[in-house]
Design a protein around this motif. Structure first.
Motif: not given
Length: 341
Positions: A52-53, A82-83, A139-140, A338-339
């Motif tokens: 996740v961003g 993102a996934g 994600a970014a 980002v995580v």
């Protein structure tokens, strides 16, 4: 053709982890909790989240200062992820299990917040991930670059040779805006408060950097542009200083405001004629045509190397979400946080 019952199937137990908050406050109110694991309904896509961003809007929402309020207790959070697609609901033909995707950030994140291991989103809130991009990069990408592209190019009409003033230039959207301006052949003028981030912004490609703690924005823009002023200003702040951006433009210039980090009323410049756009990326991203155009711009830019997200720091695990929010609120970072999930 798959049956609705087949498309709804998700393996992995009856619960999944998600970040929730039950009261307004600082990063400490965020909790990682078990929530029911549900399959996608008609027109929905189930996504296994890999990263996740973070976005400034999420800190505002968590603290109760965003433009809409969370429903408490138990609000979700998060615009950007993102996934991989795990399952699709009846009527979904654009996505299939195994597809790499990103969240389109065009939803109420109190309901569909993507801080979690698995999320279910409406199909219009999902876009394909860029070819070859890893989860952290993806994600970014979407929210920052679609905002820069949609705000500056589609709304502001940024063209080759134009000077564009970019405020909050060290943020995720700000760094994306610098790269976007360079890609279309414009001249990015980055605006930041102090000297600490000047070198990083110049390394990123900003043609000029203005530090508002020690420099007069209008005078510097006029000097840089030979007295003419910039053609476009792209602003995340608003507030009383918004007027100075208009003062720094050439007559007939355009300001695009996409954020309100300064919650005080925005003041307009009297440097007329002047066009002012209040830009909503979420609203534009609800249009399929824009998602397609922005996706093509982002994907081709990433492939060519013209667009490359600046990652300030990556945290591992949802349990680090509080630390990630603390870093975001410190304003000490350059680029996107980002995580990894």
């Amino acid at each position: 053709m798959t049956t609705p019952s087949a498309t709804r199937a998700i393996s992995g137990g009856t619960t999944t982890k998600a970040v929730l908050f039950h009261e307004l406050g600082g990063p400490e109110v965020l909790r990682v909790e078990d929530v029911p694991l549900v399959g996608p309904g008609p027109g929905e896509v189930a996504v296994r989240v890999e990263a996740v961003g973070l976005n400034r809007a999420e800190a505002l929402f968590r603290s109760g200062t965003y433009y809409y309020q969370p429903t408490l207790p138990g609000s979700r959070l998060g615009y950007e992820a993102a996934g991989v697609v795990e399952a699709v609901g009846e009527g979904v033909s654009a996505f299939a299990p195994g597809d790499a995707v990103m969240a389109a950030a065009n939803f109420d994140f109190g309901v569909h917040g993507v801080y979690g291991e698995r999320v279910v989103l409406p199909q219009e809130s999902v876009v394909r991930g860029p070819d070859g991009a890893d989860a952290v990069t993806a994600a970014a990408m979407w929210l920052t670059y679609s905002t820069a592209y949609g705000g500056m190019v589609e709304t502001g009409g940024l063209a080759p040779g134009d000077h564009v003033v970019i405020t909050s230039a060290s943020s995720g959207v700000g760094t994306a805006a610098i790269q976007t301006a360079l890609r279309v052949g414009a001249v990015p003028i980055a605006v930041t408060r102090g000297e600490a981030k000047r070198a990083g912004l110049l390394d990123l490609g900003a043609e000029h950097v203005i530090t508002t703690d020690s420099q007069d924005l209008v005078k510097e823009v006029k000097r840089i542009t030979g007295g003419q002023g910039a053609r476009l200003a792209f602003d995340a702040v608003g507030g009383p200083r918004f007027a100075a951006l208009g003062d720094a433009l050439t007559p007939g210039g355009t300001t695009v405001i996409y954020g309100t980090l300064d919650r005080r009323p925005a003041q307009l410049s009297l440097n007329w004629p002047l066009t002012v756009h209040a830009y909503s990326n979420g609203a534009l991203s609800r249009q399929e045509g824009f998602r397609r155009r922005a996706g093509a711009f982002i994907g081709s830019g990433l492939a060519s190397g013209a667009l490359k997200p600046v990652i300030a720091e990556t945290f591992d695990g949802l349990e680090r979400i509080t630390d990630a929010h603390r870093l975001m609120e410190s304003n000490s970072h350059l680029g996107k946080i980002v995580v990894r999930v």
